[in-house]
Design a protein around this motif. Sequence first.
Motif, mmCIF file in Angstrom:
data_model
loop_
_atom_site.group_PDB
_atom_site.id
_atom_site.type_symbol
_atom_site.label_atom_id
_atom_site.label_comp_id
_atom_site.label_asym_id
_atom_site.label_seq_id
_atom_site.Cartn_x
_atom_site.Cartn_y
_atom_site.Cartn_z
ATOM 1 N N LEU A 23 0.799 -1.228 0.000
ATOM 2 C CA LEU A 23 0.000 0.000 0.000
ATOM 3 C C LEU A 23 0.830 1.276 0.000
ATOM 4 O O LEU A 23 0.441 2.282 -0.590
ATOM 5 C CB LEU A 23 -0.863 0.063 1.278
ATOM 6 C CG LEU A 23 -2.238 -0.566 1.297
ATOM 7 C CD1 LEU A 23 -2.844 -0.406 2.679
ATOM 8 C CD2 LEU A 23 -3.125 0.072 0.221
ATOM 9 N N VAL A 24 1.925 1.239 0.747
ATOM 10 C CA VAL A 24 2.527 2.482 1.208
ATOM 11 C C VAL A 24 3.671 2.991 0.354
ATOM 12 O O VAL A 24 4.604 3.594 0.852
ATOM 13 C CB VAL A 24 3.029 2.309 2.663
ATOM 14 C CG1 VAL A 24 1.881 1.943 3.565
ATOM 15 C CG2 VAL A 24 4.125 1.262 2.745
ATOM 16 N N SER A 25 3.585 2.773 -0.929
ATOM 17 C CA SER A 25 4.706 3.195 -1.753
ATOM 18 C C SER A 25 4.702 4.695 -2.051
ATOM 19 O O SER A 25 5.708 5.228 -2.488
ATOM 20 C CB SER A 25 4.730 2.377 -3.046
ATOM 21 O OG SER A 25 3.450 2.364 -3.608
ATOM 22 N N SER A 26 3.586 5.395 -1.791
ATOM 23 C CA SER A 26 3.571 6.826 -2.114
ATOM 24 C C SER A 26 4.488 7.571 -1.152
ATOM 25 O O SER A 26 4.617 7.226 0.025
ATOM 26 C CB SER A 26 2.147 7.377 -2.068
ATOM 27 O OG SER A 26 1.776 7.654 -0.751
ATOM 28 N N SER A 27 5.135 8.610 -1.657
ATOM 29 C CA SER A 27 6.249 9.214 -0.916
ATOM 30 C C SER A 27 5.796 10.039 0.294
ATOM 31 O O SER A 27 6.577 10.277 1.206
ATOM 32 C CB SER A 27 7.089 10.083 -1.844
ATOM 33 O OG SER A 27 6.309 11.193 -2.241
ATOM 34 N N ASP A 28 4.538 10.484 0.312
ATOM 35 C CA ASP A 28 4.113 11.268 1.481
ATOM 36 C C ASP A 28 3.515 10.391 2.582
ATOM 37 O O ASP A 28 3.052 10.884 3.599
ATOM 38 C CB ASP A 28 3.130 12.377 1.073
ATOM 39 C CG ASP A 28 1.913 11.811 0.366
ATOM 40 O OD1 ASP A 28 1.971 10.647 -0.109
ATOM 41 O OD2 ASP A 28 0.889 12.520 0.292
ATOM 42 N N PHE A 29 3.552 9.086 2.357
ATOM 43 C CA PHE A 29 3.065 8.158 3.361
ATOM 44 C C PHE A 29 4.215 7.879 4.346
ATOM 45 O O PHE A 29 5.373 7.788 3.945
ATOM 46 C CB PHE A 29 2.643 6.860 2.659
ATOM 47 C CG PHE A 29 1.699 6.035 3.472
ATOM 48 C CD1 PHE A 29 0.328 6.084 3.236
ATOM 49 C CD2 PHE A 29 2.169 5.224 4.482
ATOM 50 C CE1 PHE A 29 -0.543 5.325 3.996
ATOM 51 C CE2 PHE A 29 1.299 4.470 5.250
ATOM 52 C CZ PHE A 29 -0.059 4.522 5.009
ATOM 53 N N ILE A 30 3.878 7.759 5.618
ATOM 54 C CA ILE A 30 4.918 7.401 6.595
ATOM 55 C C ILE A 30 4.551 6.062 7.219
ATOM 56 O O ILE A 30 3.518 5.937 7.872
ATOM 57 C CB ILE A 30 5.049 8.479 7.689
ATOM 58 C CG1 ILE A 30 5.428 9.823 7.048
ATOM 59 C CG2 ILE A 30 6.097 8.061 8.728
ATOM 60 C CD1 ILE A 30 5.471 10.997 8.017
ATOM 61 N N SER A 31 5.404 5.063 6.988
ATOM 62 C CA SER A 31 5.067 3.742 7.507
ATOM 63 C C SER A 31 5.938 3.356 8.699
ATOM 64 O O SER A 31 7.161 3.323 8.598
ATOM 65 C CB SER A 31 5.220 2.685 6.417
ATOM 66 O OG SER A 31 4.983 1.411 6.997
ATOM 67 N N PHE A 32 5.272 3.061 9.791
ATOM 68 C CA PHE A 32 5.954 2.459 10.942
ATOM 69 C C PHE A 32 5.569 0.973 11.024
ATOM 70 O O PHE A 32 5.698 0.337 12.062
ATOM 71 C CB PHE A 32 5.558 3.156 12.250
ATOM 72 C CG PHE A 32 5.903 4.626 12.312
ATOM 73 C CD1 PHE A 32 7.039 5.119 11.682
ATOM 74 C CD2 PHE A 32 5.096 5.522 13.015
ATOM 75 C CE1 PHE A 32 7.371 6.478 11.742
ATOM 76 C CE2 PHE A 32 5.414 6.867 13.078
ATOM 77 C CZ PHE A 32 6.538 7.354 12.443
ATOM 78 N N ALA A 33 5.087 0.458 9.897
ATOM 79 C CA ALA A 33 4.524 -0.893 9.922
ATOM 80 C C ALA A 33 5.561 -1.992 9.686
ATOM 81 O O ALA A 33 5.539 -3.021 10.340
ATOM 82 C CB ALA A 33 3.416 -1.007 8.892
#
Lengths: 395, 395
Positions: A23-33
Amino acid sequence: MEYIFSDRLKELSGNSIREIFKLVSSSDFISFAGGLPATECLPIKLVERFSAELLGSDRAAALLQYGATEGNPQLRRLMTQYVKRAGIKGVRMENVLIISGGQQGIDLAMKAFVNEGDAILVENPTYLASLHIAKTYRANPIGVNSFEDGIDLDDLERKIKEYRPKLLYIVPNFQNPTGKTLSLEKRRKVAEITARYGLMVIEDDPYRELRYSGQPLPAIKSFDEAGNVIYVTSFSKVISPGLRVGAAIAQEKVIYKLTIGKQAEDVHTNSLAQAIVEKFISDDTLDKWIESCVPVYRAKRDIMARALKEYMPKSFKFSVPEGGLFIWGQFDKRSGIDAAGSFRRAIENKVAYVSGNDFFSDGSGRDCVRLNFSNASHEKLAEGVKRLAQVFSQK
Amino acid sequence: MEYIFSDRLKELSGNSIREIFKLVSSSDFISFAGGLPATECLPIKLVERFSAELLGSDRAAALLQYGATEGNPQLRRLMTQYVKRAGIKGVRMENVLIISGGQQGIDLAMKAFVNEGDAILVENPTYLASLHIAKTYRANPIGVNSFEDGIDLDDLERKIKEYRPKLLYIVPNFQNPTGKTLSLEKRRKVAEITARYGLMVIEDDPYRELRYSGQPLPAIKSFDEAGNVIYVTSFSKVISPGLRVGAAIAQEKVIYKLTIGKQAEDVHTNSLAQAIVEKFISDDTLDKWIESCVPVYRAKRDIMARALKEYMPKSFKFSVPEGGLFIWGQFDKRSGIDAAGSFRRAIENKVAYVSGNDFFSDGSGRDCVRLNFSNASHEKLAEGVKRLAQVFSQK
């Protein structure tokens, strides 16, 4: 065509972290997952150099040809020395199986020891892939309580007697997800209790070298006199997860069965990747590299911890782990916060975490979150925690 | 400690080829046992160049980091085009799973479809690792007769009705061990019959590109309208087995389950190796490489065939395969020759082969041998056949 899948996979869906990963490939996403190492701690230049040296050498043909299922002999030999850092001595080449990442060690150990319906013991909470793997063998994972210093020994013994499990899966250092480290005394006791009951142990130790404070402790395996501990180490967190190289250390008879299991899965581990790892550990290259990475991870951990303290609701409690990649936090029951239920809102707010319930064999833990601090930049660590705080303040 | 292994591995020992592999490292030994590509057909310089380009590029960090279980998107996309050479069209990225060698495709397909005790159909004889994998799932492999042009369709249908198997495992091109190629008409029929009975098919096609005479035929998968065929291809024989890269092509729902199975085994395939394969197939590099290797293999095949004709006892019959890595031969029953029983004498005479019975689900075939011609030099091919002839002349 209507597909009739096997019982083992019929109801199994992808683990939530791997799904988030997509899901989180967009650059403004922040993943701590995820559990991704810091990009700045991937030794690109060293891998480039070693790869060029190997492919330009006499060994190139052998590295591109089929290899032994057990692994390259050179790497197996070096591993007998490498594990001394965890206090594991007297290891011969015959006790070493090179695996395609630490996870394959868990898989092969369960494959070799677990029948359908067998109970296995895991810490509660535990590494979620261990639960996923257990399901593919249709095992019955039973959670054992744990304290700040690791597994509850009374509960462990009680559950051995009650469930007659086939094995215990345990992460001794900076456990995934809680960040907890098993105390020295408990390591000795875990070896002793499991040996007494003839229980196999998978000691999964991928984070050992990523220690930011406190003193390193010897592995459970170092206290193993009965030969019931399978020690699994990995180079994913200290060199590169993309290379997929780890090792399992166990009694020769056990290694033999794990090897037969591996033969049926992927024949052998990528030989070039094995040789690259060999280059890292044949002298002090890896140690120096880790030394340079420890401050990077320590700073990230501290920044996340500070931000959590500053921004998160008062109902959120967490402790700072001595190493590893994760901070584990819990909301006060009275807050009514449901981390699993809040996940969609978090995604909308462009931040991700893993809800605690993914790590409990009984599905509890919806009041907990696992936060990865190793992969985000300093700025994103602070900004991500602010976003999380917004999500959990709205409830 | 007395180890109580799982039922699936309890009685399983290593496959004999992998065991021989460990035996035969001495330089005066001649092995016709393995399935190793010719050393001169390992594209060392190309792998070296591609590896340097990739690790020196912007993509390096991504290649060393965790990747998606499904595989690198770039390679998955290219695979949708690559399989057109086998007549497989309309493939989208969602139909592709990158695997750690073709063998993992067989393993994952059985993992996703086979329960303990289920019957599965295999050609008689068949690739011995498929039997080994079947055992790890406690499946019941049933052999289907085969003719010079491949599987006996009547026997196939009869056994589908009789055993209600979960899947058929079949190697359409230059089958391992017999070297036989399934005729065009039979490919169509296999697709049709298996679809009619809702039977899954694993079409294992590692040798396709190694054709030395005759015309290439479209895959069974190219006739698959029901979505019951899992096509497994591999780069082990045309680039490098040491890299451990292959691909499975199937309906999206099937790929999803295979992916879940893979997630539990090795998380994902080595990313650098995937990117190296990508470089080979993104233009005509691989095709040119194969073109240069075909005459090398053809010459080896022909030299072995000539030597067999010249030196082996008259009771030995074999046919020359159109491609692949193996010549399969059979001794006249009246000769009383037992290939399995002669193996020790062969080892003493410093030559190895695989006895036919390893490839039969019912243990028959002791009058047959599988001879690999791809890995020995011209001199060793002739000398090895002479040694074999000595062994079998003594009986």
